[in-house]
Structure formats: C-alpha cells, structure tokens
Design a protein around this motif. Structure first.
Motif, short mmCIF file in Angstrom:
data_model
loop_
_atom_site.label_atom_id
_atom_site.label_comp_id
_atom_site.label_asym_id
_atom_site.label_seq_id
_atom_site.Cartn_x
_atom_site.Cartn_y
_atom_site.Cartn_z
N UNK A 87 43.54 27.98 37.11
CA UNK A 87 43.70 28.80 38.32
C UNK A 87 42.57 29.80 38.47
N UNK A 88 41.96 30.20 37.34
CA UNK A 88 40.91 31.22 37.39
C UNK A 88 39.51 30.63 37.51
N UNK A 89 39.39 29.32 37.60
CA UNK A 89 38.08 28.68 37.71
C UNK A 89 37.48 28.96 39.08
N UNK A 90 36.39 29.76 39.16
CA UNK A 90 35.84 30.10 40.48
C UNK A 90 35.25 28.90 41.20
N UNK A 91 34.85 27.86 40.46
CA UNK A 91 34.25 26.68 41.10
C UNK A 91 35.29 25.86 41.86
N UNK A 129 52.51 35.89 36.74
CA UNK A 129 52.80 35.14 35.51
C UNK A 129 51.59 35.22 34.59
N UNK A 130 51.86 35.54 33.33
CA UNK A 130 50.79 35.61 32.32
C UNK A 130 50.84 34.37 31.43
N UNK A 176 43.35 35.26 26.29
CA UNK A 176 42.40 35.73 27.30
C UNK A 176 42.60 35.05 28.67
N UNK A 177 43.74 34.42 28.89
CA UNK A 177 44.00 33.76 30.18
C UNK A 177 44.23 34.81 31.26
#
Length: 241
Positions: free
Chosen positions: A58-62, A101-102, A107-108
């Motif tokens: 979900x955090x992948x900027x690409x 949600x964590x 480090x996610x």
C-alpha cells in the motif's frame, strides 16, 4: 448586431470557435471514458486473480494509482475513526468509515482501511465506529476516492472522530499525529465478518464510463449542429443576394 451587418467570414469564425469548443469538451469526455474504463478493467482483473500482496504494498509510491489484492496481519490502532462525508448508497446519504491499521511487518507504514458505509439520520448525527478487534485484514488496495476540485478539509468532532469531505491520506496523517499513511487505502473484503455495508465497486459516487460516452456524443453532435447551422445561414444569405 444584426445578421445583415455581420460579415460571412466573421460568422464562420464564430461558428468554428463554438464548434471547436464543443469538440474539445467531447474529446475530454471521451478521454475520461477511456480512463475510467481502464480503472474498471484493472480492478476486475485483480479481483479475478486475488493473488495477495503484503500490506506493505500500500505504501509503494510507484503503484499509488493502481489496484492490488492484499492481505496481512496487524492491528487497528487506538486512533479516532475517519468518516468520509457525502457518500451515497442505494439513494441514501451516508459516510464511509475508515480506521487506521498497522501491519505487523517491521517498519511497515500504517494504512487506512475502509470498513464500509453507514447511513446518516436527518439530523446528521455521526455514527459511532468502534475499533475492530481483528488482527488480520484482506481486500482491494485502491487509490482514495477522487477528490475532484474540493480541498481536503478535516473537521475534528467532540469525540475525536475526523469528518472529511475529501480523503487525503497525508492530511489525515497530520491530523492524527502520524508520520505518514500509505497513499492507497484497503477496501475491506465484503466476505470478512466485520465492518459495515460495502462492496468493491471502484467507481462508486462518480460517473461510470457509459455516462461519459453519452456526454461525448452530445458534445460532438452539438459541434456538428453548429457547423450545419452556419452552412445553412450562409446558403440563405447567398440566395438573398
């Protein structure tokens, strides 16, 4: 100015300008149709495959504007709920409820999970959205709902709940005191036994591709009509002379 005083060349310039403007709007509608159809097709392919990526995707900027199926373990953080206003379902006004949600991975980056839709009563009293006890989530990673031209305003309620008219993860992170939130949200799997009324429709509360196609046809038809009218008026003026 009367039609007798307006030279034919000036009338044609005006007609061409109007026709070009209408054609430009038609081309824009056609572009929107193709873009939204691509969204629908991409989401349909992901839902058909359902090959789960980790929640860290979900955090992948690409891939911030793409769709992926995702699942993983973690916990909902003890933070206020976020309610997205002006969300209709079945002709009723309501809100979409989100919770942070964590993921368990080290480090996610935390992400917003769409728990579903809740109706609003006539007095617009906001619903209570308890923190789910679930330790595993799954669903469709998707961009937040399109903001359009609305600014990302957040209103903190008495109980801490955030009411938003636009869901902008960066603004929500600032309001909740988080370093960051993933740019994509998780549309919770409707089969999971938690949350509220929901589906995985990617174009909810916005125009579908076929509506854009209809507007496209109207604008191009209007462009053609302007040129036809200009031609008829020109022929009529020549007959009079």
């Amino acid at each position: 100015m009367s039609s007798r005083r307006l030279p034919l060349w000036a009338g044609w310039l005006l007609a061409l300008a109007v026709a070009a403007a209408c054609a430009s709007l038609g081309a824009w509608q056609l572009q929107r149709m193709h873009a939204k159809q691509a969204q629908v097709d991409a989401a349909a392919q992901v839902l058909a495959d359902r090959r789960a990526d980790p929640l860290s995707a979900a955090a992948d900027p690409a891939s911030a504007r793409g769709y992926r199926w995702s699942a993983g373990e973690g916990a909902f953080l003890p933070l206020p709920a976020v309610l997205l206003d002006n969300q209709n379902r079945g002709g009723r006004a309501g809100v979409h409820a989100y919770r942070v949600f964590q993921p368990r991975a080290e480090h996610a980056t935390p992400l917003l999970v769409d728990l579903g839709w809740l109706p609003l009563p006539g007095d617009r009293r906001l619903p209570d959205v308890p923190r789910p006890p679930a330790t595993r989530v799954a669903g469709l990673l998707a961009p937040p709902p399109s903001p359009g031209l609305v600014a990302p305003v957040l209103e903190a309620q008495a109980d801490g709940t955030l009411l938003a008219v636009v869901l902008e993860p960066a603004a929500v992170a600032d309001a909740l005191g988080l370093p960051a939130l993933a740019p994509r949200v998780l549309r919770l799997d409707p089969d999971l036994p938690m949350g509220y009324a929901r589906d995985l429709e990617v174009l909810a509360n916005t125009l579908p591709p076929e509506r854009h196609l209809g507007y496209d046809v109207q604008w191009f038809a209007l462009s053609a009509a302007v040129l036809v009218i200009a031609l008829l008026l020109t022929l009529r003026a020549r007959r009079r002379r």
